[in-house]
Design a protein around this motif. Structure first.
Motif, PDB file in Angstrom:
ATOM      1  N   GLY A  47     -53.040 -16.918 -13.190  1.00 30.43           N
ATOM      2  CA  GLY A  47     -52.589 -18.253 -13.589  1.00 30.43           C
ATOM      3  C   GLY A  47     -52.139 -18.283 -15.038  1.00 30.43           C
ATOM      4  N   LEU A  48     -52.899 -17.637 -15.900  1.00 29.78           N
ATOM      5  CA  LEU A  48     -52.536 -17.619 -17.318  1.00 29.78           C
ATOM      6  C   LEU A  48     -51.280 -16.781 -17.541  1.00 29.78           C
ATOM      7  CD1 LEU A  48     -53.037 -18.407 -20.223  1.00 29.78           C
ATOM      8  CD2 LEU A  48     -54.693 -16.541 -20.407  1.00 29.78           C
ATOM      9  N   GLN A  49     -51.140 -15.704 -16.792  1.00 29.61           N
ATOM     10  CA  GLN A  49     -49.915 -14.896 -16.932  1.00 29.61           C
ATOM     11  C   GLN A  49     -48.676 -15.729 -16.615  1.00 29.61           C
ATOM     12  OE1 GLN A  49     -49.781 -11.003 -15.023  1.00 29.61           O
ATOM     13  NE2 GLN A  49     -51.990 -10.857 -15.172  1.00 29.61           N
ATOM     14  N   LEU A  59     -45.922 -23.735 -30.183  1.00 27.44           N
ATOM     15  CA  LEU A  59     -47.325 -23.713 -30.572  1.00 27.44           C
ATOM     16  C   LEU A  59     -48.115 -23.349 -29.320  1.00 27.44           C
ATOM     17  CD1 LEU A  59     -48.957 -26.457 -32.779  1.00 27.44           C
ATOM     18  CD2 LEU A  59     -50.194 -25.241 -30.998  1.00 27.44           C
ATOM     19  N   TRP A  60     -48.812 -22.220 -29.393  1.00 29.09           N
ATOM     20  CA  TRP A  60     -49.553 -21.683 -28.250  1.00 29.09           C
ATOM     21  C   TRP A  60     -51.036 -21.727 -28.579  1.00 29.09           C
ATOM     22  CZ3 TRP A  60     -48.949 -20.433 -23.334  1.00 29.09           C
ATOM     23  CH2 TRP A  60     -49.765 -19.470 -22.722  1.00 29.09           C
ATOM     24  N   SER A  61     -51.842 -22.250 -27.685  1.00 31.26           N
ATOM     25  CA  SER A  61     -53.283 -22.274 -27.962  1.00 31.26           C
ATOM     26  C   SER A  61     -54.041 -22.192 -26.641  1.00 31.26           C
ATOM     27  CB  SER A  61     -53.672 -23.552 -28.721  1.00 31.26           C
ATOM     28  OG  SER A  61     -55.025 -23.474 -29.139  1.00 31.26           O
ATOM     29  N   VAL A  62     -54.748 -21.086 -26.470  1.00 34.71           N
ATOM     30  CA  VAL A  62     -55.477 -20.838 -25.229  1.00 34.71           C
ATOM     31  C   VAL A  62     -56.966 -20.678 -25.523  1.00 34.71           C
ATOM     32  CG1 VAL A  62     -55.860 -19.104 -23.414  1.00 34.71           C
ATOM     33  CG2 VAL A  62     -53.539 -19.820 -23.990  1.00 34.71           C
ATOM     34  N   ALA A  63     -57.765 -21.447 -24.811  1.00 36.77           N
ATOM     35  CA  ALA A  63     -59.231 -21.333 -24.895  1.00 36.77           C
ATOM     36  C   ALA A  63     -59.733 -21.469 -26.327  1.00 36.77           C
ATOM     37  CB  ALA A  63     -59.699 -20.000 -24.284  1.00 36.77           C
ATOM     38  N   ALA A  64     -59.149 -22.361 -27.086  1.00 36.13           N
ATOM     39  CA  ALA A  64     -59.553 -22.546 -28.481  1.00 36.13           C
ATOM     40  C   ALA A  64     -59.808 -24.021 -28.816  1.00 36.13           C
ATOM     41  CB  ALA A  64     -58.498 -21.962 -29.417  1.00 36.13           C
ATOM     42  N   ARG A 121     -44.011 -18.904 -18.567  1.00 33.43           N
ATOM     43  CA  ARG A 121     -43.286 -20.181 -18.575  1.00 33.43           C
ATOM     44  C   ARG A 121     -43.074 -20.669 -20.005  1.00 33.43           C
ATOM     45  NH1 ARG A 121     -40.150 -23.648 -17.335  1.00 33.43           N
ATOM     46  NH2 ARG A 121     -40.691 -25.738 -16.650  1.00 33.43           N
ATOM     47  N   PHE A 122     -44.129 -20.527 -20.817  1.00 28.56           N
ATOM     48  CA  PHE A 122     -44.030 -20.911 -22.232  1.00 28.56           C
ATOM     49  C   PHE A 122     -42.971 -20.058 -22.931  1.00 28.56           C
ATOM     50  CE2 PHE A 122     -45.409 -20.086 -26.639  1.00 28.56           C
ATOM     51  CZ  PHE A 122     -45.399 -21.368 -27.145  1.00 28.56           C
ATOM     52  N   TRP A 170     -48.247 -10.195 -26.953  1.00 25.00           N
ATOM     53  CA  TRP A 170     -47.356 -10.305 -25.782  1.00 25.00           C
ATOM     54  C   TRP A 170     -46.144 -11.175 -26.115  1.00 25.00           C
ATOM     55  CZ3 TRP A 170     -45.290 -13.954 -22.550  1.00 25.00           C
ATOM     56  CH2 TRP A 170     -44.785 -13.497 -21.324  1.00 25.00           C
ATOM     57  N   LEU A 171     -46.382 -12.291 -26.775  1.00 21.26           N
ATOM     58  CA  LEU A 171     -45.268 -13.181 -27.141  1.00 21.26           C
ATOM     59  C   LEU A 171     -44.338 -12.492 -28.139  1.00 21.26           C
ATOM     60  CD1 LEU A 171     -47.341 -16.478 -27.444  1.00 21.26           C
ATOM     61  CD2 LEU A 171     -45.578 -16.022 -25.717  1.00 21.26           C
TER      62      LEU A 171
END
Ligand SMILES: C[S@@+](CC[C@H](N)C(=O)[O-])C[C@H]1O[C@@H](n2cnc3c(N)ncnc32)[C@H](O)[C@@H]1O
Length: 203
Positions: A29-31, A106-111, A36-37, A60-61
């Motif tokens: 799901g996160l991949q 702006l990317w923010s995962v699990a933070a 998409r982002f 990765w980005l």
């Protein structure tokens, strides 16, 4: 009350190598969400990964041609991101250390899940300020309706402050802060994750 993010960052300083080893491979799901982002941010745009941790997504980005800077409150985590060759700074995601209007993404995962609920609105407004108009927010955070200390299962005596946010309430706050949500969804992988892709609009 003492700022719980200080103790949480100290916990991440302690567990950083083990966390990095256990989180190198994002779930399916996160991949998809990450892809998409990356497809939505204009090529070559500048992206901040807020709460970048060991830098898995920042690297990765960066590999997709985006100009990425990692931001983390834990010096050990920022150091792991920098060790991958990704620029990384010690900073607080509640106040992104970038010029206003400078970010394409702006990317923010699990933070955000470590930011006290009472500070959600101010944090989203600071993110809005950091993005340029039309800039893209990719946010993934824990869904639920509770807040408090949780012990790290693999590190007795070490704690992190967790906020599990109500999806409808968070989407409402995003709209009030000046974001237009493009898509959102829930993904269960250990916890229930709420992923939101949103665009900064002028208010
Ligand atoms: C669960 S980890 C996620 C790391 C990375 N985003 C990932 O998905 O692998 C949470 C990260 O957020 C950082 N963090 C927590 N509160 C923060 C804050 N207020 N400002 C910046 N970073 C913070 C922690 O130090 C930690 O590296």
């Amino acid at each position: 009350m003492e700022d719980p993010t200080s103790k949480t960052a100290a916990t991440y300083d302690h567990i950083a190598p083990a966390f990095a080893a256990g989180n190198e491979h994002p779930d399916a799901g996160l991949q998809l969400f990450r892809q998409r982002f990356a497809d939505t941010v204009p090529a070559g745009g500048t992206v901040a990964d807020l709460g970048c941790g060991p830098g898995r997504d920042a690297a990765w980005l960066g590999g997709r041609g985006l100009r990425v800077v990692g931001v983390d409150r834990s010096a050990a985590m920022a150091g792991l991101t920098a060790a991958r060759g990704v620029p990384a700074v010690l900073g607080d995601l509640r106040r992104p250390p970038v010029a206003p209007g400078s970010l394409a993404g702006l990317w923010s995962v699990a933070a955000l899940l470590h930011v006290p609920a009472a500070e959600t609105e101010a944090t989203l407004r600071a993110w809005w300020t950091a993005l340029r108009t039309g800039g893209v927010l990719g946010l993934s955070t824990s869904a639920g309706d509770s807040e408090g200390w949780e012990e790290v299962p693999s590190a007795a005596g070490r704690h992190r402050w967790f906020v599990h946010r109500d999806p409808a309430a968070l989407l409402h706050l995003l709209g009030a802060a000046g974001f237009e949500t493009v898509e959102h969804g829930l993904n269960t992988a250990g916890r229930t994750w709420l992923s939101i892709l949103a665009i900064k609009r002028e208010v």
